[in-house]
Design a protein around this motif. Structure first.
Motif, PDB file in Angstrom:
ATOM      1  N   PHE A  21       0.835  -1.199   0.000  1.00 13.14           N
ATOM      2  CA  PHE A  21       0.000   0.000   0.000  1.00 13.14           C
ATOM      3  C   PHE A  21       0.871   1.250   0.000  1.00 13.14           C
ATOM      4  O   PHE A  21       0.614   2.193  -0.748  1.00 13.14           O
ATOM      5  N   ALA A  22       1.914   1.256   0.817  1.00 14.88           N
ATOM      6  CA  ALA A  22       2.831   2.400   0.866  1.00 14.88           C
ATOM      7  C   ALA A  22       3.489   2.617  -0.485  1.00 14.88           C
ATOM      8  O   ALA A  22       3.582   3.744  -0.971  1.00 14.88           O
ATOM      9  N   ARG A  23       3.940   1.554  -1.102  1.00 14.99           N
ATOM     10  CA  ARG A  23       4.598   1.642  -2.406  1.00 14.99           C
ATOM     11  C   ARG A  23       3.619   2.131  -3.480  1.00 14.99           C
ATOM     12  O   ARG A  23       3.967   2.977  -4.304  1.00 14.99           O
ATOM     13  N   LYS A  24       2.398   1.633  -3.462  1.00 16.51           N
ATOM     14  CA  LYS A  24       1.400   2.015  -4.458  1.00 16.51           C
ATOM     15  C   LYS A  24       1.114   3.515  -4.422  1.00 16.51           C
ATOM     16  O   LYS A  24       0.959   4.144  -5.465  1.00 16.51           O
ATOM     17  N   HIS A  25       1.062   4.094  -3.224  1.00 15.88           N
ATOM     18  CA  HIS A  25       0.679   5.493  -3.082  1.00 15.88           C
ATOM     19  C   HIS A  25       1.845   6.428  -2.780  1.00 15.88           C
ATOM     20  O   HIS A  25       1.631   7.634  -2.618  1.00 15.88           O
ATOM     21  N   GLY A  26       3.062   5.904  -2.698  1.00 18.36           N
ATOM     22  CA  GLY A  26       4.219   6.741  -2.423  1.00 18.36           C
ATOM     23  C   GLY A  26       4.240   7.277  -1.000  1.00 18.36           C
ATOM     24  O   GLY A  26       4.695   8.392  -0.758  1.00 18.36           O
ATOM     25  N   LEU A  27       3.753   6.481  -0.067  1.00 22.51           N
ATOM     26  CA  LEU A  27       3.699   6.875   1.336  1.00 22.51           C
ATOM     27  C   LEU A  27       4.825   6.223   2.126  1.00 22.51           C
ATOM     28  O   LEU A  27       5.366   5.204   1.706  1.00 22.51           O
ATOM     29  N   THR A  28       5.146   6.812   3.258  1.00 24.68           N
ATOM     30  CA  THR A  28       6.066   6.145   4.174  1.00 24.68           C
ATOM     31  C   THR A  28       5.307   5.004   4.844  1.00 24.68           C
ATOM     32  O   THR A  28       4.065   4.987   4.847  1.00 24.68           O
ATOM     33  N   ILE A  29       6.032   4.069   5.421  1.00 29.34           N
ATOM     34  CA  ILE A  29       5.399   2.938   6.105  1.00 29.34           C
ATOM     35  C   ILE A  29       4.518   3.427   7.264  1.00 29.34           C
ATOM     36  O   ILE A  29       3.372   2.986   7.385  1.00 29.34           O
ATOM     37  N   ALA A  48      -8.954   6.038  -1.286  1.00 28.24           N
ATOM     38  CA  ALA A  48      -9.476   7.401  -1.203  1.00 28.24           C
ATOM     39  C   ALA A  48      -8.797   8.178  -0.081  1.00 28.24           C
ATOM     40  O   ALA A  48      -8.462   9.359  -0.243  1.00 28.24           O
ATOM     41  N   ALA A  49      -8.570   7.533   1.042  1.00 21.54           N
ATOM     42  CA  ALA A  49      -7.915   8.194   2.170  1.00 21.54           C
ATOM     43  C   ALA A  49      -6.466   8.533   1.849  1.00 21.54           C
ATOM     44  O   ALA A  49      -5.969   9.591   2.255  1.00 21.54           O
ATOM     45  N   ALA A  50      -5.781   7.671   1.119  1.00 25.01           N
ATOM     46  CA  ALA A  50      -4.401   7.954   0.725  1.00 25.01           C
ATOM     47  C   ALA A  50      -4.348   9.173  -0.185  1.00 25.01           C
ATOM     48  O   ALA A  50      -3.485  10.043  -0.026  1.00 25.01           O
ATOM     49  N   LEU A  51      -5.278   9.265  -1.116  1.00 26.69           N
ATOM     50  CA  LEU A  51      -5.338  10.421  -2.006  1.00 26.69           C
ATOM     51  C   LEU A  51      -5.616  11.698  -1.215  1.00 26.69           C
ATOM     52  O   LEU A  51      -4.966  12.725  -1.431  1.00 26.69           O
ATOM     53  N   ALA A  52      -6.560  11.636  -0.286  1.00 27.59           N
ATOM     54  CA  ALA A  52      -6.869  12.799   0.553  1.00 27.59           C
ATOM     55  C   ALA A  52      -5.665  13.201   1.395  1.00 27.59           C
ATOM     56  O   ALA A  52      -5.361  14.394   1.547  1.00 27.59           O
ATOM     57  N   PHE A  53      -4.951  12.229   1.928  1.00 26.22           N
ATOM     58  CA  PHE A  53      -3.759  12.502   2.731  1.00 26.22           C
ATOM     59  C   PHE A  53      -2.690  13.191   1.893  1.00 26.22           C
ATOM     60  O   PHE A  53      -2.110  14.194   2.311  1.00 26.22           O
ATOM     61  N   LEU A  54      -2.444  12.674   0.693  1.00 21.62           N
ATOM     62  CA  LEU A  54      -1.437  13.272  -0.179  1.00 21.62           C
ATOM     63  C   LEU A  54      -1.834  14.684  -0.610  1.00 21.62           C
ATOM     64  O   LEU A  54      -0.976  15.577  -0.696  1.00 21.62           O
ATOM     65  N   CYS A  55      -3.124  14.907  -0.845  1.00 20.40           N
ATOM     66  CA  CYS A  55      -3.597  16.256  -1.194  1.00 20.40           C
ATOM     67  C   CYS A  55      -3.413  17.210  -0.019  1.00 20.40           C
ATOM     68  O   CYS A  55      -3.026  18.372  -0.214  1.00 20.40           O
ATOM     69  N   ALA A  56      -3.671  16.749   1.185  1.00 19.64           N
ATOM     70  CA  ALA A  56      -3.489  17.587   2.373  1.00 19.64           C
ATOM     71  C   ALA A  56      -2.023  17.927   2.576  1.00 19.64           C
ATOM     72  O   ALA A  56      -1.684  19.068   2.921  1.00 19.64           O
ATOM     73  N   ILE A  57      -1.142  16.978   2.355  1.00 23.81           N
ATOM     74  CA  ILE A  57       0.300  17.216   2.484  1.00 23.81           C
ATOM     75  C   ILE A  57       0.747  18.239   1.438  1.00 23.81           C
ATOM     76  O   ILE A  57       1.512  19.161   1.734  1.00 23.81           O
ATOM     77  N   ALA A  58       0.256  18.107   0.208  1.00 23.69           N
ATOM     78  CA  ALA A  58       0.616  19.048  -0.854  1.00 23.69           C
ATOM     79  C   ALA A  58       0.102  20.452  -0.540  1.00 23.69           C
ATOM     80  O   ALA A  58       0.816  21.441  -0.760  1.00 23.69           O
ATOM     81  N   ALA A  59      -1.107  20.550  -0.016  1.00 18.06           N
ATOM     82  CA  ALA A  59      -1.666  21.858   0.340  1.00 18.06           C
ATOM     83  C   ALA A  59      -0.862  22.502   1.456  1.00 18.06           C
ATOM     84  O   ALA A  59      -0.598  23.714   1.434  1.00 18.06           O
ATOM     85  N   GLN A  60      -0.462  21.708   2.427  1.00 17.10           N
ATOM     86  CA  GLN A  60       0.347  22.231   3.543  1.00 17.10           C
ATOM     87  C   GLN A  60       1.710  22.702   3.045  1.00 17.10           C
ATOM     88  O   GLN A  60       2.202  23.750   3.462  1.00 17.10           O
ATOM     89  N   ALA A  61       2.313  21.938   2.151  1.00 16.59           N
ATOM     90  CA  ALA A  61       3.617  22.326   1.600  1.00 16.59           C
ATOM     91  C   ALA A  61       3.499  23.627   0.803  1.00 16.59           C
ATOM     92  O   ALA A  61       4.372  24.493   0.892  1.00 16.59           O
ATOM     93  N   LYS A  62       2.433  23.758   0.046  1.00 23.01           N
ATOM     94  CA  LYS A  62       2.207  24.973  -0.726  1.00 23.01           C
ATOM     95  C   LYS A  62       2.009  26.173   0.199  1.00 23.01           C
ATOM     96  O   LYS A  62       2.530  27.256  -0.039  1.00 23.01           O
ATOM     97  N   LYS A  63       1.272  25.957   1.267  1.00 23.27           N
ATOM     98  CA  LYS A  63       1.035  27.012   2.245  1.00 23.27           C
ATOM     99  C   LYS A  63       2.348  27.440   2.920  1.00 23.27           C
ATOM    100  O   LYS A  63       2.592  28.619   3.124  1.00 23.27           O
ATOM    101  N   GLN A  64       3.178  26.457   3.244  1.00 24.36           N
ATOM    102  CA  GLN A  64       4.463  26.747   3.893  1.00 24.36           C
ATOM    103  C   GLN A  64       5.408  27.484   2.943  1.00 24.36           C
ATOM    104  O   GLN A  64       6.149  28.358   3.367  1.00 24.36           O
TER     105      GLN A  64
END
Length: 67
Positions: A21-29, A48-64
């Motif tokens: 699952f981590a490999r499929k979505h590019g997540l850490t373990i 769906a949750a992995a996609l939402a998590f990655l979108c939230a991380i991207a939004a936070q990075a953009k904000k930072q």
């Protein structure tokens, strides 16, 4: 005897294995484990949750980076 095993596919009703699952979505373990714990065992909900998590991380990075 003729055995036909397809190790590359997982039935949709089987829960994900953390590393695949981590490999499929590019997540850490740890991130993958948290998503699977929160949304498992449904593969659809976990995807769906992995996609939402990655979108939230991207939004936070953009904000930072805007600071």
């Amino acid at each position: 005897m003729d055995y036909d095993f397809d190790a590359g596919t997982q039935p949709e009703n089987q829960p994900y294995e953390v590393t695949s699952f981590a490999r499929k979505h590019g997540l850490t373990i740890p991130a993958a484990d948290a998503v699977l714990f929160a949304k498992g065992p449904s593969r659809e909900a976990c995807d769906a949750a992995a996609l939402a998590f990655l979108c939230a991380i991207a939004a936070q990075a953009k904000k930072q980076s805007a600071r």
